[in-house]
Design an enzyme around this catalytic site. Structure first.
Site, short mmCIF file in Angstrom:
data_model
loop_
_atom_site.label_atom_id
_atom_site.label_comp_id
_atom_site.label_asym_id
_atom_site.label_seq_id
_atom_site.Cartn_x
_atom_site.Cartn_y
_atom_site.Cartn_z
N GLU A 99 0.90 4.59 13.72
CA GLU A 99 1.19 5.85 13.02
C GLU A 99 1.15 7.02 13.99
O GLU A 99 1.99 7.93 13.93
CB GLU A 99 0.18 6.06 11.90
CG GLU A 99 0.48 7.29 11.05
CD GLU A 99 -0.40 7.39 9.81
OE1 GLU A 99 -0.10 8.22 8.94
OE2 GLU A 99 -1.40 6.63 9.71
N CYS B 171 0.81 -1.23 0.00
CA CYS B 171 0.00 0.00 0.00
C CYS B 171 0.84 1.27 0.00
O CYS B 171 0.28 2.37 0.00
CB CYS B 171 -0.95 -0.02 1.19
SG CYS B 171 -2.00 -1.49 1.21
N LYS C 150 -9.34 8.02 4.23
CA LYS C 150 -9.91 6.72 3.89
C LYS C 150 -11.36 6.58 4.36
O LYS C 150 -12.06 5.66 3.92
CB LYS C 150 -9.02 5.60 4.41
CG LYS C 150 -7.70 5.54 3.64
CD LYS C 150 -6.79 4.43 4.11
CE LYS C 150 -5.53 4.36 3.25
NZ LYS C 150 -4.65 5.54 3.38
N PHE D 263 1.50 -3.69 3.91
CA PHE D 263 1.77 -5.04 4.40
C PHE D 263 3.25 -5.38 4.18
O PHE D 263 3.82 -5.09 3.14
CB PHE D 263 0.93 -6.06 3.66
CG PHE D 263 -0.51 -6.14 4.11
CD1 PHE D 263 -0.95 -5.52 5.27
CD2 PHE D 263 -1.43 -6.86 3.37
CE1 PHE D 263 -2.26 -5.62 5.68
CE2 PHE D 263 -2.76 -6.96 3.77
CZ PHE D 263 -3.17 -6.33 4.93
N HIS E 86 -1.80 8.00 6.70
CA HIS E 86 -2.19 6.74 6.06
C HIS E 86 -3.51 6.27 6.66
O HIS E 86 -4.44 5.91 5.94
CB HIS E 86 -1.10 5.70 6.25
CG HIS E 86 -1.35 4.42 5.53
ND1 HIS E 86 -1.51 4.33 4.17
CD2 HIS E 86 -1.49 3.13 6.00
CE1 HIS E 86 -1.72 3.08 3.81
NE2 HIS E 86 -1.72 2.33 4.91
N HIS F 203 -9.81 2.33 1.19
CA HIS F 203 -8.37 2.17 1.00
C HIS F 203 -8.13 1.79 -0.45
O HIS F 203 -8.44 0.67 -0.87
CB HIS F 203 -7.85 1.10 1.94
CG HIS F 203 -6.36 1.00 2.00
ND1 HIS F 203 -5.53 1.57 1.06
CD2 HIS F 203 -5.54 0.38 2.91
CE1 HIS F 203 -4.27 1.31 1.37
NE2 HIS F 203 -4.25 0.60 2.49
#
Length: 416
Positions: free
Chosen positions: A318, A167, A337, A403, A307, A342
């Site tokens: 984060e 991502c 998001k 990931f 993110h 996403h």
């Protein structure tokens, strides 16, 4: 240090609509583009909501060309065309714009691109035999198809690069394009990401990981970044493309400039195949590297586009990293998001585009879905309504994490 790089064009295809105007207006108005998946193939899935583009991209392209592109490539070409025109270049590509096509590049991020093509080919093979499989299956399956189709569409011969880092792909693709311009490999680049993985198998896989949020989209966004009741991310699709250009090249042709693409940073968690490092150490390293690459400091940052996938562990890691880098200073943070879901390999590109608009208009969009902030986050999350950008400082950061521990951060600088 090399040449200064600026952003001169923007293009987007997102769950909020086709075009940057639809995206920006939807962000400021606090709307979301998350919908129930109504197709028969999704009927038995435990989670049936996703951020889907509300129009068929193939209908917006010439039929013969569209049939040779997967869905992600269709998104990418539409976004690239918009960004190209927004930058002031002539429709049709490099030749019509008087550019040397060998001095223009493409750099796009994708995880899979369009997972449905290979699945469809396999189904036809099993049901009807090998003669039923299209000869276009292989060229339409590779993740690099979006970059190659943008190159073909605008006659760009300098390079057509594809970045795959989960991502973080879109953000890293932009960063790599910055360096290609800085050090003289090209003068102009279309950079960003495209993804189309709202498919039954991908949705089922994410659901099996217990990573997806469910909910009724008509009652508000199921994606709730930084919220106390966040319960996972919402899968999405789309594309975002930025035109990056050497500043001297842009100034010589009188281009409008949104902001400077000032720097970027990478790191790797080396922690887990899917989960973030809860210490936030890797994220903090990418943040500090982006600041250093931009020639800036934490005190110069006026905004962070996070993110913020709305997963419990991801948002917290984060937040830990941001608090460490800013040493307790409150910097306005927003996560998109909740608006979009996403967008996977396209997420960082669309969020970087929104960050450029935030600097250009001096307005921060709110974070949709965060009705009650998790009291462990301890960040200044912009909620409910847009907020004016703070006057002191000139940098904004756009974060992407993927990931496997991929961390990428882009630093943009507002220009007078």
């Amino acid at each position: 240090m090399g040449r200064r790089v600026v952003v001169t064009g923007l293009g987007a295809v997102t769950p909020l609509g086709v075009g940057v105007d639809d995206l920006w207006r939807g962000l400021l108005e606090g709307r979301h583009g998350i919908r129930e998946l109504a197709g028969e193939e999704f009927r038995e899935l435990p989670v049936r909501v996703a951020g889907t583009v509300p129009v068929d991209p193939a209908a917006l392209l010439p039929g013969p060309a569209a049939r040779r592109m997967n869905r992600a490539a269709q998104f990418a070409v539409l976004a690239a065309r918009e960004a190209w025109g927004d930058a002031g270049f002539a429709p049709g590509g490099t030749r019509e714009s008087g550019l040397d096509p060998g001095r223009v590049g493409v750099s796009l991020g994708a995880i899979l691109g369009d997972a449905s093509v290979l699945v469809g080919g396999d189904r036809r093979l099993r049901e009807k035999g090998p003669r039923a499989v299209s000869p276009l299956t292989t060229p339409m399956t590779v993740p690099s198809q979006a970059a190659s189709q943008v190159s073909l569409d605008l006659h760009i011969t300098g390079e057509a690069r594809t970045v795959t880092s989960a991502c973080a792909s879109g953000t890293e693709a932009i960063g790599q394009a910055v360096d290609r311009i800085r050090y003289g490999r090209v003068d102009v680049a279309l950079a960003g990401g495209a993804e189309a993985v709202v498919t039954p198998a991908i949705m089922a896989s994410f659901a099996a990981m217990r990573a997806l949020a469910a909910g009724e989209p008509t009652e508000g966004s199921p994606s709730r970044p930084f919220a106390k009741d966040r319960a996972g991310f919402v899968n999405g699709e789309g594309a975002g493309v930025l035109v990056l250009e050497a500043e001297d090249h842009a100034r010589a042709r009188g281009a409008r400039v949104y902001c400077e693409a000032a720097g970027w940073g990478l790191s790797a968690d080396a922690h887990h195949v899917a989960a973030p490092d809860p210490s936030g150490t890797g994220i903090a390293l990418a943040l500090r590297r982006a600041l250093r690459d931009a020639g800036g400091h934490a005190g110069d940052v006026v905004h962070v586009n996070a993110h913020a996938t709305a997963t419990i562990d991801g948002d917290l890691a984060e937040a830990v990293a941001l608090r460490a880098v800013f040493n307790g200073r409150n910097v306005p943070v927003t996560g998109l998001k909740g608006h979009l879901g996403h967008l996977q390999g396209a997420a960082g590109a669309v969020e970087a585009l929104a960050t450029a608009l935030t600097l250009h208009h001096a307005v921060i969009p709110p974070t949709v879905g965060c009705a009650e902030l998790d009291d462990t986050i301890l960040l200044d999350v912009v909620r409910d309504t847009p907020r004016h950008l703070p006057p002191d400082g000139d940098l904004a950061l756009s974060n992407s994490f993927g990931f496997g521990g991929h961390n990428a951060v882009l630093a943009l600088r507002k220009l007078e």
